[in-house]
Motif scaffolding. Structure first.
Motif: not given
Lengths: 458, 458, 458
Positions: A267, A270, A276-278, B3, B8, B11-12, B15-16, B433-435
């Motif tokens: 959480a 991100a 918002g990338r991990l 994107e 973005a 997405r930010r 998830l959190p 996209i996520y990392w």
């Protein structure tokens, strides 16, 4: 390399001589002092009437093996995230821990199982030695990439002694409870390493910055370390607890705490990440903070909810620490903390100690029933109130911080001895100084088909 | 990236917020409902007279740890075969399973250990929660690379409930035996995921095909997952069985079955491979089918020969499935099955359920002796004939397929909610996209010596 | 490739046919002979009065699982150090060991647990089968990269029989003690493989030299193997020992020995390395020699000091062997030993056997007390003096060397059968002959960002 032949010759001798010297010394001390205990000796075990199933071995060895995997696989690979320092991370972990196991068998043996001139060893001394090696590896994490193997062995030589002394003061003199070592292992190891790193401050480390990051596959190797630490942490915290419900409850609390620190880490990572990338650094490290934070209290009646709350807090603090505090630590306080041990072991360790203060202070005869004797024997025997136990726990934290800080200073001065081989600021995080690194056939280094496509070199 | 900033920003937060919401909810439910059981509670354990050696912990914890390793190391690394999706495979496995462990502790607790308003937890609830996480990860395998982490958490939120319900119907209402979960875990997880993948069908996935394969080292990382799953599968199938001979026999059967599925996988892979070459996809997956296929029957008197035959069949079916059926599944039935879970968990799971029908139907008082009580209590007590048990087993399979299919549909509709962050068809199987992915210093990404040979860039 | 279509067609059929044939044969033999033993059979277990906690399973299964991890993870990844042979190293280990487990269950069963026409199996037969697989994999290490999978299966077919026979002669006929297999596993496996490699001598292997080294990440994969072997070796040596103090002491001795071999390996590696650099080959292999060298004596009253001294010696001999003896072995004696099994298993195995001679010869009633019965039953019963036991131990070593040498010769002749698929001298250490290797999209093979930087190809 810009290295003089003399330096190379010096290095050639320092590590082997130190290894041989230390091995010779521990071997002699083993010959003089170390003996099988009642549970491992062929003759002693058969005195008295007991079943083989009663041997301590069957209650502790599976946990020991998990701890052993954490020390060598977990710490080793977790530190292999650096792009050019994988050999050293895994290899020096191997060397340091192998020495620490021998040396701490002696040191802890003198403090805890010395009778009639001999140290008696068995599965519990193996667990304790692995715990001590864990503290040494935490300190290693703070200075990863900035010291040579001979320096690291000297650090271990000193740290193991102070670890044993601090542990003795806490557990034996102060009657502090700390099964999973929030204080004795994590807080001690982290601040010892951080203070040591502060003493060794490298002003021109910037020159090695291009090696300090990870590459794609080194991050996956590091995840091997993370996952093995994560899955086996319940065994770590429970390995030395009282048998039966104590070991069982410690496992359960640690398991819940780790799930919560994983969720809070994702959480927060991100939330504070770019777009918002991990961030792999957070996932690799902060997700483990849930194991650290219940190191003292998992043995107690923390409750499953308490474990979740503690883990959540630890993952949060640890992730925010990586994002916001580590840069300040380096720029303002001049502590270069390669693996961010302050975030994974330092702050969560202190939090874990404070959580132990709280949960110990809340202990009642109602909540623990006849189990109070095994968790808080001094309270059960009426020698202490719960409040007094809590104050002793808090005092144990201060003692640990003092031992760690003084020890880190001493360690730093020791490692700065000018004749010791140490990597220059511009060649930190670099395996090639200490290892024969493959890759001379550059065309083969990139994948199985590359050699057949020489046109890419044109 | 193509994107928009709004995506973005969305997405930010997704998830959190979802992590925090779910963690908050489970924490509150834990506070209200979850309590230590008799074996983990300090006070309860000391009521009555028993030795610490009797604690369930010592009979189940080593098996639990093996299962735990399978869930996090096994599934995580097995799915890391994709060249650019290793962070997500290992990382989302970590996140999903951590959440599923908490959530299924609650769901399974309500169904199985809810007494007097409280859920009581111990090592058995940990094993069951890990089993449920396994089913969620099987479903994840079907949609790997095509969904975001927030979607995955929602999937887990739904699937854990349906898993618990299906398991309750089978084990408690129908009296079905399924220790290793051929039905409850593998069949359920696979068809839930496959139906979900069918609902989420991505018509333009072709645009991401260039990322769908492996690279040399990603295949080796995947083999870490395979081997850990393979070696620990005997512990998986035996973790919840009755103690003594039951656990022992389950281990033995699973061990033999896996050796046979390995041999048949190598045989079939070379037989159908181009120029007789072996295919890593088969070895990584189909060799494990021997563990799936005896999930129901390994606890029974399957006989060592029966285990070999079952494993051989499962490896064969699974390898042929990868070679011939997966392409049809995608082109004709519009199910995109990234990891081929239909071949590893779906078909072998159904086969395992049918094998359970057969072996249960053949149960006799002669073969099981006094052990019949623990394997088939309803037959031993005269409430059911072996034939009736077999019919119940078969009915259990149908129930599972219905729960999985309906659940997969619901899950698909849930994950298609338009505001949920989902990767576009052209950016599937893609960590970036996520990392935050390292590698900006491209010249360092290829091996330790590359930076010194800049001429290769010329 | 310079391969004719006929060769390819031949290879297409050899491996699958052999797998199917062997699997069919073992399945039939299992059906006829193999039965659950008293501890795994539902009916048999309930005859007589005993608690589930007495089941052998609980005393041996955790050790078995560690051994199982060593065989598949340890050996598999240790051999994955070659830059282009990782699929084969891990994959053929998987195949070979899976077959060896079945086949040795039968062979060892005939020698050790054959009663009334049936072989009875349980956790001890699993441990013994894994041990036998270990010997096969040691031999594989000597010929790694130079043989095809069908050849390897034939080798296992022969070697398992000779292993079982040698083990029977030593343990049952000669009354030799060898719990951790310094003789039966390490010496036998190493010299079987070395003699076999000598028979298979490839004069033009030089043509494959460019593939014989490692690359950076393949060395890290190999370290996974090393570390898992290292941490679990105490379980390996202790898995078949007598319960209670025997198992406990074996673990402790092995643990100490391994720490010492690690220190001596680092010392010697740096001492003999170019510019004092450490060599990964030494660390990956010689550090393990401490486990091999106490394979016979760890069960005895070796003393902790004795364990350290033995480990130190083994690490030293092994490292020096890699540096100085392996090149001579190849150039002068014409033995091409890919993994250096002579240094890791051969010499330390022989040393371990001799150490066993010494420690057995020093056995006294005083030192072992009532434990003498379980360690040296023949001495305890007065049938042998300690000196006589020592001589029997020494004779066991000679028997092992003879079985291994003759077996290796036979194996070599078998593998040289002209119709068997074998890699040409110029294509050794090369996955592509046997595996579909990814990497056709060369631009994706080098890291996640490479595809976006096509200019590097210009």
């Amino acid at each position: 390399m810009a290295e003089t032949p003399r330096r190379a010759a010096g290095r050639r001798l320092q590590l082997p001589l130190l290894c041989l010297l230390l091995q010779g010394a521990t071997a002699i001390l083993f010959a003089v002092f170390v003996r099988y205990n009642r549970e491992t000796d062929a003759a002693l075990w058969h005195w008295g009437n007991h079943s083989n199933a009663d041997n301590e071995f069957y209650f502790r060895y599976p946990s020991f093996q998990d701890v052993h995997a954490m020390i060598f696989v977990g710490f080793g690979f977790l530190m292999a995230f650096l792009q050019r320092y994988g050999f050293s991370s895994v290899g020096f972990t191997f060397l340091l821990a192998a020495f620490a196991l021998q040396w701490s068998t002696l040191v802890q043996g003198f403090f805890h199982s010395f009778h009639g001139g001999h140290i008696y060893v068995g599965v519990e001394s193996m667990i304790n030695a692995d715990f001590c090696a864990g503290a040494v590896l935490i300190s290693f994490g703070a200075i990863l990439g900035k010291t040579g193997p001979a320096q690291l062995l000297l650090m271990a030589l000193l740290e193991v002694v102070l670890f044993g002394l601090n542990e003795f003061v806490l557990l034996s003199l102060l009657g502090v409870k700390d099964a999973g070592g929030s204080m004795t292992i994590h807080t001690f190891g982290a601040y010892f390493g951080l203070v040591l790193s502060w003493v060794l401050y490298k002003p021109q480390l910037e020159k090695s910055k291009h090696h300090q990051g990870s590459v794609y596959h080194s991050d996956l190797f590091a995840m091997i370390g993370t996952i093995f630490l994560w899955i086996f942490w319940p065994s770590f915290n429970s390995a030395p607890t009282t048998l039966g419900n104590g070991q069982h409850r410690t496992v359960l609390n640690t398991y819940y705490s780790l799930t919560a620190s994983t969720l809070s880490t994702f959480a927060l990572s991100a939330l504070v990440g770019q777009d918002g990338r991990l961030d792999m650094v957070h996932v690799q490290n902060a997700a483990l903070a849930g194991g650290v934070v219940v190191g003292t209290s998992a043995e107690m009646m923390l409750t499953p909810f308490g474990a979740l709350a503690a883990g959540f807090l630890a993952g949060t603090v640890s992730t925010l620490g990586y994002k916001f505090f580590t840069p300040i630590l380096e720029s303002k306080i001049k502590v270069q903390d390669t693996c961010g041990v302050h975030n994974l072991h330092g702050m969560p360790g202190v939090l874990g100690a404070l959580l132990g203060v709280l949960v110990a202070g809340l202990a009642t005869h109602e909540a623990y029933g006849d189990g109070l004797e095994s968790v808080f024997p001094l309270i059960a025997e009426g020698q202490r109130s719960a409040m007094s136990q809590a104050i002793h726990q808090l005092f144990g934290l201060f003692v640990t911080l003092i031992f760690a800080s003084v020890g880190g200073c001493l360690g730093g001065l020791l490692l700065k001895l000018p004749f010791l081989d140490s990597p220059p600021d511009s060649q930190c995080y670099e395996d090639q100084i200490y290892w024969e690194v493959p890759g001379e056939h550059e065309d083969l280094a990139q994948g199985p088909l590359r050699a057949e496509e020489p046109d890419t070199q044109a």
